[in-house]
Write an enzyme that holds these catalytic residues in place. Sequence first.
Site, PDB file in Angstrom:
ATOM      1  CB  SER A   1     -35.660 -49.748 170.752  1.00  0.00           C
ATOM      2  OG  SER A   1     -35.867 -50.489 171.825  1.00  0.00           O
TER       3      SER A   1
ATOM      4  CE  LYS B   1     -31.790 -50.632 172.816  1.00  0.00           C
ATOM      5  NZ  LYS B   1     -32.994 -49.810 172.736  1.00  0.00           N
TER       6      LYS B   1
END
Length: 185
Positions: free
Chosen positions: A91, A134
Amino acid sequence: MGLAWTSMGGSALYIETQGITRGLDSDGKRRGGGTLKTTGQMGDVMKESTQIAYTVARARLADIDPTNSYFDDTDIHMHVPEGATPKDGPSAGVTMVTAMLSLATDKPIKSDLAMTGEVSLTGKVLAVGGIKEKTMAARRAGIKTIILPEDCRRDWDELPEYLKDGLDIQFASDYSSVYDVAFGR
């Protein structure tokens, strides 16, 4: 700033880059240049992401400014701090590309920006998991703008409104969109 999934609700992921310009040899040509060194406690997947990000950054720089030879003349050291915390996963790809391009173009990245997304060799921004965690990490870090992969739009849409309030979300399917947001184009 990148965003990472953790079992504790996500965290900010800092990526540091430093360029090392090599001296000239007796013929006036650069010694070295064009290498990438990585440090930090990264797993195999994240190490692979650094190599892909380096290739994408080099290709993107050639598109942005064909006369810029920064990556040919300069060795890059990329460090992911907090060595006691193991980091793995793809990511951080868009964050790594952005950090390297900031270095190569000498342009700062917006300070209230965070991003997440895997990047392919052709610059496509690929979906990642942990969007809720996140987003929570971004809020804790005082972030105002988040770049997410276009393929994570549904994950974003499903978040509770209290997590989304006050955040400017930009979706990207290609790295060029990330670049435009990160550098204010």
